[in-house]
Scaffold this active site. Structure first.
Site, PDB file in Angstrom:
ATOM      1  N   HIS A 123       0.810  -1.224   0.000  1.00 30.60           N
ATOM      2  CA  HIS A 123       0.000   0.000   0.000  1.00 30.60           C
ATOM      3  C   HIS A 123       0.843   1.274   0.000  1.00 30.60           C
ATOM      4  O   HIS A 123       0.299   2.370  -0.129  1.00 30.60           O
ATOM      5  CB  HIS A 123      -0.995  -0.001   1.166  1.00 30.60           C
ATOM      6  CG  HIS A 123      -0.400   0.302   2.499  1.00 30.60           C
ATOM      7  ND1 HIS A 123      -0.016  -0.685   3.382  1.00 30.60           N
ATOM      8  CD2 HIS A 123      -0.123   1.476   3.115  1.00 30.60           C
ATOM      9  CE1 HIS A 123       0.458  -0.122   4.481  1.00 30.60           C
ATOM     10  NE2 HIS A 123       0.399   1.184   4.347  1.00 30.60           N
TER      11      HIS A 123
ATOM     12  N   ASP B 296      -0.101  -7.725   1.859  1.00 24.93           N
ATOM     13  CA  ASP B 296       0.389  -6.344   1.790  1.00 24.93           C
ATOM     14  C   ASP B 296       1.917  -6.328   1.766  1.00 24.93           C
ATOM     15  O   ASP B 296       2.581  -5.933   2.730  1.00 24.93           O
ATOM     16  CB  ASP B 296      -0.160  -5.548   2.974  1.00 24.93           C
ATOM     17  CG  ASP B 296       0.054  -4.046   2.828  1.00 24.93           C
ATOM     18  OD1 ASP B 296       0.555  -3.622   1.769  1.00 24.93           O
ATOM     19  OD2 ASP B 296      -0.280  -3.312   3.773  1.00 24.93           O
TER      20      ASP B 296
ATOM     21  N   SER C  23       4.591   2.275   7.835  1.00 25.83           N
ATOM     22  CA  SER C  23       4.216   1.233   6.885  1.00 25.83           C
ATOM     23  C   SER C  23       5.445   0.679   6.173  1.00 25.83           C
ATOM     24  O   SER C  23       6.315   1.429   5.740  1.00 25.83           O
ATOM     25  CB  SER C  23       3.250   1.796   5.845  1.00 25.83           C
ATOM     26  OG  SER C  23       2.019   2.127   6.417  1.00 25.83           O
TER      27      SER C  23
END
Length: 260
Positions: A69, A113, A211
Site C-alpha cells: 500500500h 500487503d 508502513s
C-alpha cells in the site's frame, strides 16, 4: 501511512473461512524510544513524496521489501544508512528501477500487503548499511513472542513524523483475540497470513509513516508493517503485520531470481 482499519467487510461466514484457509492461493512508533544512531543498518527510509513516507528493509544490495500500500513511483527515493529524516553524511540515496507489488494483494481484506522494489544501483554495504536476511522458513510466530519494529512514523496520534529512527518492543497477540468483539471483530479479519502484535493494555504500536517497516521476532524477520486502527496505540486495535509465510517467501525469491 500505515493503513487504518476499513469499513465493514464480507459476511461473517466468509471472514471465518478466510481465517481458516491454509497457505495456498492467491505506522509511527508509539511507546518506543529513539535507537542508537545507525544501529539498525537494514532500515530503509522511503520518501514517496514531499510529505509522505514509508519504511522498508534492505534484503539484498539492490532490493528493498516494503508494503504494497506504499505508493512507490519512479520519483520515490530510498534512503539507506539513515538515522535522521534530514540529510546525513552516512546516507545513501537510491532510486527505483522497478516495483513489484504482491500480485494477490487485496486492498479491502489487507491480505498480501507486500512489495518488492528493485533499486537502480546496488547499495554500498558498510557499518551504516547492511542486509537483513530473509528467514529460511515461514514458521508461524506464537502468541507471546517478543518482537520489535522501528520507523520514522508518528510517535503520537497528532504528532508529525519522528525526526529520528525510533523502535518499540511489542508482543504477538493470538489471532482469535485480535478478531474478537473487543478488538477488530473481523473488520477486517486477521488471517493466517497476518501477525497481530502490540500490547493488550495499549500504548505500544507502530503508526502512520511506519508502513513497510520490518517486524523482527527473536531477531528474525517475520513480518512487514501493514495496518492498524484509527488511533495508534489503542488497545482495541493492535498493529497488524503481513506474515512472511512460505508462500510469500517463495514469491520474493522467485521475483529476485527472475529479475537478474
Amino acid at each position: 501511512m500505515r493503513n487504518a482499519s476499513g469499513p465493514r467487510g464480507p459476511s461473517l461466514a466468509t471472514l471465518l473461512f478466510l481465517l481458516l484457509i491454509p497457505e495456498g492461493g492467491c505506522e509511527r512508533i508509539i511507546g518506543g524510544d529513539t535507537v542508537v544512531p545507525h544501529s539498525r543498518p537494514y532500515m530503509a527510509l522511503l520518501k514517496l513524496s514531499s510529505n509522505t513516507i514509508c519504511a522498508g528493509a534492505l534484503i539484498e544490495k539492490n532490493w528493498v521489501l516494503t508494503a504494497a500500500h506504499c505508493n512507490v513511483g519512479k520519483r520515490s527515493k530510498f534512503i539507506l544508512g539513515a538515522h535522521s529524516i534530514n540529510k546525513e553524511p552516512e546516507q545513501q540515496i537510491l532510486t527505483v528501477k522497478k516495483a513489484f507489488p504482491y500480485p494477490c494483494y487485496d486492498e479491502y481484506t489487507r491480505e498480501g500487503d507486500l512489495q518488492l522494489v528493485r533499486l537502480k544501483k546496488k547499495a554500498t554495504v558498510n557499518r551504516n548499511v547492511a542486509i537483513l536476511h530473509l528467514p529460511k522458513k515461514g514458521d508461524d510466530v506464537k502468541p507471546g513472542t517478543r518482537c520489535r519494529v522501528a520507523g520514522w512514523g508518528r510517535f503520537g496520534n497528532k504528532s508529525a513524523p519522528s525526526e529520528t529512527l525510533r523502535e518499540v518492543n511489542i508482543t504477538v497477540i493470538d489471532r482469535k483475540i485480535c478478531n474478537d468483539e473487543k478488538h477488530y471483530n473481523f473488520h477486517p479479519v486477521i488471517g493466517l497470513n497476518m501477525i497481530c502484535a502490540g500490547d493488550l493494555r495499549g500504548g505500544k504500536d507502530s503508526c502512520n509513516g511506519d508502513s513497510g517497516s520490518p517486524l523482527l521476532c527473536d531477531g528474525i524477520l517475520r513480518g512487514i508493517t501493514s495496518f492498524g486502527g484509527e488511533k495508534c496505540g489503542d488497545r482495541r486495535w493492535p498493529g497488524v503485520y503481513t506474515f512472511l509465510s512460505d508462500k510469500h517467501l517463495n514469491w520474493i525469491k522467485k521475483i529476485m531470481k527472475g529479475s537478474v
